[in-house]
Scaffold this motif. Sequence first.
Motif, PDB file in Angstrom:
ATOM      1  N   LEU A   1       0.874  -1.163   0.000  1.00 32.17           N
ATOM      2  CA  LEU A   1       0.000   0.000   0.000  1.00 32.17           C
ATOM      3  C   LEU A   1       0.914   1.216   0.000  1.00 32.17           C
ATOM      4  O   LEU A   1       1.798   1.329   0.861  1.00 32.17           O
TER       5      LEU A   1
ATOM      6  N   ILE B   1      -2.215   0.489  -4.599  1.00 30.25           N
ATOM      7  CA  ILE B   1      -1.763  -0.864  -4.295  1.00 30.25           C
ATOM      8  C   ILE B   1      -0.820  -1.242  -5.431  1.00 30.25           C
ATOM      9  O   ILE B   1      -1.203  -1.178  -6.606  1.00 30.25           O
TER      10      ILE B   1
ATOM     11  N   PHE C   1      -7.511  -2.768   3.786  1.00 25.90           N
ATOM     12  CA  PHE C   1      -6.529  -3.284   2.847  1.00 25.90           C
ATOM     13  C   PHE C   1      -6.039  -4.637   3.344  1.00 25.90           C
ATOM     14  O   PHE C   1      -5.540  -4.750   4.459  1.00 25.90           O
TER      15      PHE C   1
END
Length: 120
Positions: A79, A88, A110
Amino acid sequence: MSIKIDHFHYQQIKPQNLSKTQNDFKQLLNNELVNSELKISKHAQERLIERHITLTNDEWSSIEAKMTEARKKGVQDSLVLVSEAALIINAKSNTVITAMDREEAKTQMFTNINGAIIMD
């Protein structure tokens, strides 16, 4: 009982072998430099356009440098947070997988990442 060693076998590096080793190293280094260029997947490109996310050349260069460093440390998926976006990035292929603006990123969870780079 003792074992006697009569001789040792060793291989001397000859100049022609050294040259090949140097060429192999140069090739690996060149590959690393070429592979450091960040690619953007079709999906990520669409998200950048849809969400009106623009990054400067300096920001992209900084991201590339950080991803090279992350890859060397074994990061696979990262990330990356920059002032305007959350990205990403797959480190192995050096590809931006998806992108979202920072507001949207606040509401996301995430998963399947093993690195984070914060570049605010």
